[in-house]
Design an enzyme around this catalytic site. Sequence first.
Site, PDB file in Angstrom:
ATOM      1  N   LEU A 105       0.883  -1.165   0.000  1.00  0.00           N
ATOM      2  CA  LEU A 105       0.000   0.000   0.000  1.00  0.00           C
ATOM      3  C   LEU A 105       0.920   1.215   0.000  1.00  0.00           C
ATOM      4  O   LEU A 105       2.002   1.179   0.597  1.00  0.00           O
ATOM      5  CB  LEU A 105      -0.877   0.005   1.247  1.00  0.00           C
ATOM      6  CG  LEU A 105      -1.946  -1.100   1.343  1.00  0.00           C
ATOM      7  CD1 LEU A 105      -2.695  -1.009   2.667  1.00  0.00           C
ATOM      8  CD2 LEU A 105      -2.925  -1.007   0.176  1.00  0.00           C
ATOM      9  N   ASP A 106       0.486   2.287  -0.632  1.00  0.00           N
ATOM     10  CA  ASP A 106       1.293   3.512  -0.642  1.00  0.00           C
ATOM     11  C   ASP A 106       1.462   4.021   0.781  1.00  0.00           C
ATOM     12  O   ASP A 106       0.665   3.712   1.668  1.00  0.00           O
ATOM     13  CB  ASP A 106       0.598   4.606  -1.465  1.00  0.00           C
ATOM     14  CG  ASP A 106       0.479   4.212  -2.927  1.00  0.00           C
ATOM     15  OD1 ASP A 106       1.287   3.383  -3.388  1.00  0.00           O
ATOM     16  OD2 ASP A 106      -0.432   4.744  -3.592  1.00  0.00           O
ATOM     17  N   LYS A 107       2.466   4.877   0.947  1.00  0.00           N
ATOM     18  CA  LYS A 107       2.744   5.399   2.297  1.00  0.00           C
ATOM     19  C   LYS A 107       1.507   6.075   2.904  1.00  0.00           C
ATOM     20  O   LYS A 107       1.221   5.928   4.081  1.00  0.00           O
ATOM     21  CB  LYS A 107       3.926   6.379   2.215  1.00  0.00           C
ATOM     22  CG  LYS A 107       4.436   6.822   3.557  1.00  0.00           C
ATOM     23  CD  LYS A 107       5.713   7.608   3.430  1.00  0.00           C
ATOM     24  CE  LYS A 107       6.188   8.073   4.791  1.00  0.00           C
ATOM     25  NZ  LYS A 107       7.370   8.919   4.731  1.00  0.00           N
TER      26      LYS A 107
END
Length: 238
Positions: A105-107
């Site tokens: 998942l993106d930051k």
Amino acid sequence: MAKERLDKLIASTGRWSRREVKNLVREGRVFADGQLAHSVEEKYDADTCRISVNGEALTLRRHTYVMLHKPAGVLSATEDGRGRTVLDLLTPELRKIGVFPVGRLDKDTEGLLLLTDDGELAHALLSPKKHVDKVYYARVTGRLVPEDCAAFAAGMTLGDGLECMPAGLEILSAGEESECLVTLREGKFHQVKRMLAARGKPVAYLKRLSMGALRLDETLAPGAFRLLTPEEEGLLRQ
Ligand code: URA
């Protein structure tokens, strides 16, 4: 069930490293199937063997599955010199087992992140061929319209040539800001954000709600985690 080495079986509890298991065996603290264990190389059936350490019977798990409510601001990588990773949120015992995140998942994305040491299952969950839907809740800037849903359903080709498989877009609310559910079978880099941006609706907030039949336990606060229940493990294998 294939047999596993004694040190691997005991280390799978996350309580001792393999080196520590070797010392425990040397010190005569380990019994396997009623016999004093003499070698960490001895193999036992993980489903049926009875192992005790210091007189305590162990509950063995062949693999470990962790559900984490990923908070924003943490990387899904296993190692990063620049910032906190999701592994920093777990216990040292779970890190010792060697669990890793299933996909990224993106930051700034929140929500369901599964971590496991089961490479085979991780691969199956991520393979588009296995048709495991991932559902995301997104808040976007701009008004979502039925044409956006049609474009998602048809399969989009993005400006940079990225081809996306047909995907689901369900509008929950539409206005200057809109809310929606996005369902993907693949997980290309920044895919939800790029697909919505390609429709002129940049993502302001993104959260993954489910992977296949496994849903995020909403009683887990962001940053909290727990092991999957046996029922949830079964759902993943469906
Ligand atoms: N798609 C994105 O754009 N970001 C994520 O973190 C996951 C899916």
